[in-house]
Motif scaffolding. Sequence first.
Motif, PDB file in Angstrom:
ATOM      1  N   LEU A 164      37.913  42.979  38.783  1.00  0.00           N
ATOM      2  CA  LEU A 164      36.425  42.903  38.701  1.00  0.00           C
ATOM      3  C   LEU A 164      35.858  43.109  40.224  1.00  0.00           C
ATOM      4  O   LEU A 164      36.315  42.574  40.950  1.00  0.00           O
ATOM      5  CB  LEU A 164      36.448  41.467  38.199  1.00  0.00           C
ATOM      6  CG  LEU A 164      34.986  40.972  37.918  1.00  0.00           C
ATOM      7  CD1 LEU A 164      34.399  41.717  36.563  1.00  0.00           C
ATOM      8  CD2 LEU A 164      34.887  39.548  37.602  1.00  0.00           C
ATOM      9  N   GLN A 181      29.976  42.537  39.728  1.00  0.00           N
ATOM     10  CA  GLN A 181      30.225  42.446  38.297  1.00  0.00           C
ATOM     11  C   GLN A 181      30.329  41.033  37.703  1.00  0.00           C
ATOM     12  O   GLN A 181      30.508  40.780  36.527  1.00  0.00           O
ATOM     13  CB  GLN A 181      31.387  43.547  37.550  1.00  0.00           C
ATOM     14  CG  GLN A 181      31.409  44.715  37.749  1.00  0.00           C
ATOM     15  CD  GLN A 181      32.483  45.530  37.231  1.00  0.00           C
ATOM     16  OE1 GLN A 181      33.767  45.226  37.723  1.00  0.00           O
ATOM     17  NE2 GLN A 181      32.499  46.818  36.513  1.00  0.00           N
ATOM     18  N   SER A 200      28.552  39.098  34.414  1.00  0.00           N
ATOM     19  CA  SER A 200      28.084  40.064  33.653  1.00  0.00           C
ATOM     20  C   SER A 200      28.739  40.296  32.437  1.00  0.00           C
ATOM     21  O   SER A 200      29.671  39.765  32.287  1.00  0.00           O
ATOM     22  CB  SER A 200      27.788  41.220  34.996  1.00  0.00           C
ATOM     23  OG  SER A 200      29.003  41.783  34.773  1.00  0.00           O
ATOM     24  N   SER A 227      30.329  42.724  31.929  1.00  0.00           N
ATOM     25  CA  SER A 227      31.889  43.283  32.482  1.00  0.00           C
ATOM     26  C   SER A 227      32.815  42.370  33.032  1.00  0.00           C
ATOM     27  O   SER A 227      33.911  42.756  33.121  1.00  0.00           O
ATOM     28  CB  SER A 227      31.470  44.396  33.596  1.00  0.00           C
ATOM     29  OG  SER A 227      30.524  45.424  33.103  1.00  0.00           O
ATOM     30  N   ASP A 228      32.301  41.185  32.921  1.00  0.00           N
ATOM     31  CA  ASP A 228      33.183  40.040  33.487  1.00  0.00           C
ATOM     32  C   ASP A 228      33.743  39.488  32.067  1.00  0.00           C
ATOM     33  O   ASP A 228      33.140  38.790  31.588  1.00  0.00           O
ATOM     34  CB  ASP A 228      32.528  38.891  34.136  1.00  0.00           C
ATOM     35  CG  ASP A 228      33.088  37.804  34.847  1.00  0.00           C
ATOM     36  OD1 ASP A 228      34.316  37.632  34.467  1.00  0.00           O
ATOM     37  OD2 ASP A 228      32.651  37.183  35.599  1.00  0.00           O
ATOM     38  N   PRO A 229      35.209  39.591  31.827  1.00  0.00           N
ATOM     39  CA  PRO A 229      35.788  39.266  30.474  1.00  0.00           C
ATOM     40  C   PRO A 229      35.873  37.531  30.567  1.00  0.00           C
ATOM     41  O   PRO A 229      35.582  36.976  29.499  1.00  0.00           O
ATOM     42  CB  PRO A 229      36.942  39.927  30.337  1.00  0.00           C
ATOM     43  CG  PRO A 229      37.419  40.140  31.897  1.00  0.00           C
ATOM     44  CD  PRO A 229      36.143  40.416  32.606  1.00  0.00           C
ATOM     45  N   GLN A 265      32.326  36.353  29.855  1.00  0.00           N
ATOM     46  CA  GLN A 265      31.832  36.739  28.573  1.00  0.00           C
ATOM     47  C   GLN A 265      32.418  35.810  27.560  1.00  0.00           C
ATOM     48  O   GLN A 265      31.858  35.248  26.513  1.00  0.00           O
ATOM     49  CB  GLN A 265      32.289  38.225  28.320  1.00  0.00           C
ATOM     50  CG  GLN A 265      31.519  38.785  27.208  1.00  0.00           C
ATOM     51  CD  GLN A 265      29.814  38.823  27.312  1.00  0.00           C
ATOM     52  OE1 GLN A 265      29.085  39.014  28.199  1.00  0.00           O
ATOM     53  NE2 GLN A 265      29.513  37.959  26.015  1.00  0.00           N
TER      54      GLN A 265
END
Length: 412
Positions: free
Chosen positions: A382, A386, A389, A391-393, A396
């Motif tokens: 990461l 990111q 966002s 794109s941040d698992p 998310q």
Amino acid sequence: MRKRVFWPVLALVLPLVLTLIWWVPPAAALTENQQLFSQAWRIVNRAYLDDTFNHQNWWLVRERLLKEPLGTREETYEAIEGMLASLDDPFTRLLKPDQYRSLQVNTAGELTGIGLQIALDSESGTIQAIAPIEGSPAFDAGLQPGDLIWEIDGVSTVGLTLDEAAARMRGPVGTVVVLTVQRVNSEIREKIEMVRSRIALNPVVASLKTSTTGVPVGYIRLGQFNGNATAEVAAAINKLEEQGAQAYILDLRNNPGGLLQAGIEIARLWLDSGTIVYTVNRQGTLGSFEATGEALTDDPLVVLIDRGTASASEILAGALQDNQRAVLVGERSFGKGLIQSLFDLADGSGLAVTVAKYETPNHRDINKLGITPDRVVSRGDLMPTQIASGSDPQYQAAIDFLATEAVLAHAS
């Protein structure tokens, strides 16, 4: 017959006792440097967590080192460092006057250098990154928890103390430092050049986010537990409440800890009642810190943790997890479950001494074990831009969880 046994034994013991007493120099006979050494010895003798002192006779350690000349202050520091090294505890250490002042400034909310929290790596004997401070040169260079630092400006870090390594990384604003770094899961060592800067330790970043189902989520990223942290987290919660937040994400990733009291006070912002942490001293006596009043919000909460989450961060995460106040998402935390106190020495130097260990409310000892999240989600590679966002698992996963939980909470 009984008397013939008793008196020879007494005759053997009495000279030994007199010999030990004879070796104790009166305080007035000690030089200034010997008095400084003795003060350090007494502090450890009174406060150190392990009352076996790493399975050695602590009194004889003192007697042996007091026989050294200790003619200069530097020789005295070396004797104190040698004494502390015998404990085999990297967190119990001498802080020379400039190091002690620097540590006090750091916890107050200011720092000059590259902004990297470090630990000793027991396997390699070198320095390991715990977490970079957000916005610092180390953060911008992409240093990650677990990276090994083998050299600082060409000087090997093997055998350096934490404070010696930190002192080499600190320096005037605008000067360059070069680290030789081995990334996690890599055998390659690379040189990374950074420019030292003044780092403002504003520990909190907060904003109102929106979940996939439209639920407003208050996002709070806490970077360090310094003297400003509690007030800033409280202000962030109050502001987000006013903006209509119905759920929260508390991001403790790459948070290396800091002030124990700040971790306790921030836990109280989220908890109405319950134990926050237990402390255990060398007598095995349990102390505890409790939630003391009404929390600022009872909205659903997810806490993000990773391998850079350490010390006071783990106290907070463990308290929220064990009290079932929050769901933890991410990776297993660092695992620092020891508590240090700072003690002043007569010449302006200080000692950091391990005085206790802590346990979570469910009496989990997490030292070297860490805290396992309720939902394990890998962070992956990461980039700083990111974080928090799509794109941040880990972020998310928290958003997806709260999208459902917040709806259910408010419906009930």
